[in-house]
Each structure stands twice: as C-alpha cells, then as structure tokens.
Design a protein around this motif. Structure first.
Motif: not given
Length: 125
Positions: A45-47, A61-62, A67-69, A104-107
């Motif tokens: 699962r990815e951010f 994410a890069d 493209r996404f909002t 910390p680390r909200p991604e």
C-alpha cells in the motif's frame, strides 16, 4: 472512533477522470490529517496524497503530482480525490485514512489511526 466510507471508484479508460469521495463520521472533530493511499495487486500500500484538515495544506506523491487533487469539505466531513489523466498504472484499490494528531512521517501508513474499506479503480489501456 472515526468511521470512513469511500465511494466513486470504477472502470475508466486511460486519459479519463474519476472523483473519489470519503465520508467521515463519528469523532470527526478530532481529525488532524486525512490521506489517500492505494494498493495494486501484489504490491505494498502506497501513499498518494494528504491534506491537513484545518488549513487545507496538501502534499502529493511524485507519481500523481499534477494529475490528482485532494480536497475536503469540512461542513460535510468529506474528503475527495479528483483524478485526471489516469494511467493503467493507477489501477489499485484506493483507501482513505484519518490521523487524529500530528506526528512524524505523514506519508507512512503508521501515521494514520483509521482506514476505510477501499474502493477499486481500474484504468484500461
């Protein structure tokens, strides 16, 4: 406790658009950050994106930037993800998540306290 329900997934052709929604209920006044993640078959699962509930600041994410909002409607306690210029590699189950305090680390997945059940997005080539 915060309950999250995603909707808006479906099948779309490459280059098309979808808008996902995530309705929050319960102790929503305690929300600090909400995020979107996705999980493709056989992958972690990815951010995807996140938004700070009070001031609306966003981060992407890069792979989806431009493209996404991500947005939110505080009055409706609803989180959105507008997805444009979709690609086959965007195919995944999309999950919304809620964090009730800053840390910390909200991604990372561990930042979030509550998760929805997910909604399938399939992009055909």
């Amino acid at each position: 406790q915060v309950h999250l329900v995603e909707s808006g997934g479906g099948l779309v052709q490459a280059g098309g658009s979808l808008r996902l929604s995530c309705a929050a209920s319960g102790r929503t006044f305690s929300t600090y950050t909400m995020g979107w993640f996705r999980q493709a078959p056989g992958k972690e699962r990815e951010f995807v994106a996140r938004i700070t509930w009070r001031d609306g600041s966003t981060y992407y994410a890069d792979s989806v930037k431009g493209r996404f909002t991500v947005s939110r409607d505080n009055a409706k306690n609803t989180l959105y993800l507008q997805m444009n210029s979709l690609k086959p590699e965007d195919t995944a189950v999309y999950y919304c998540a809620c964090a009730i305090s800053p840390r910390p680390r909200p991604e990372e997945r561990g930042y979030y306290d509550y998760w929805g059940q997910g909604t399938q997005v399939t992009v055909s080539s």
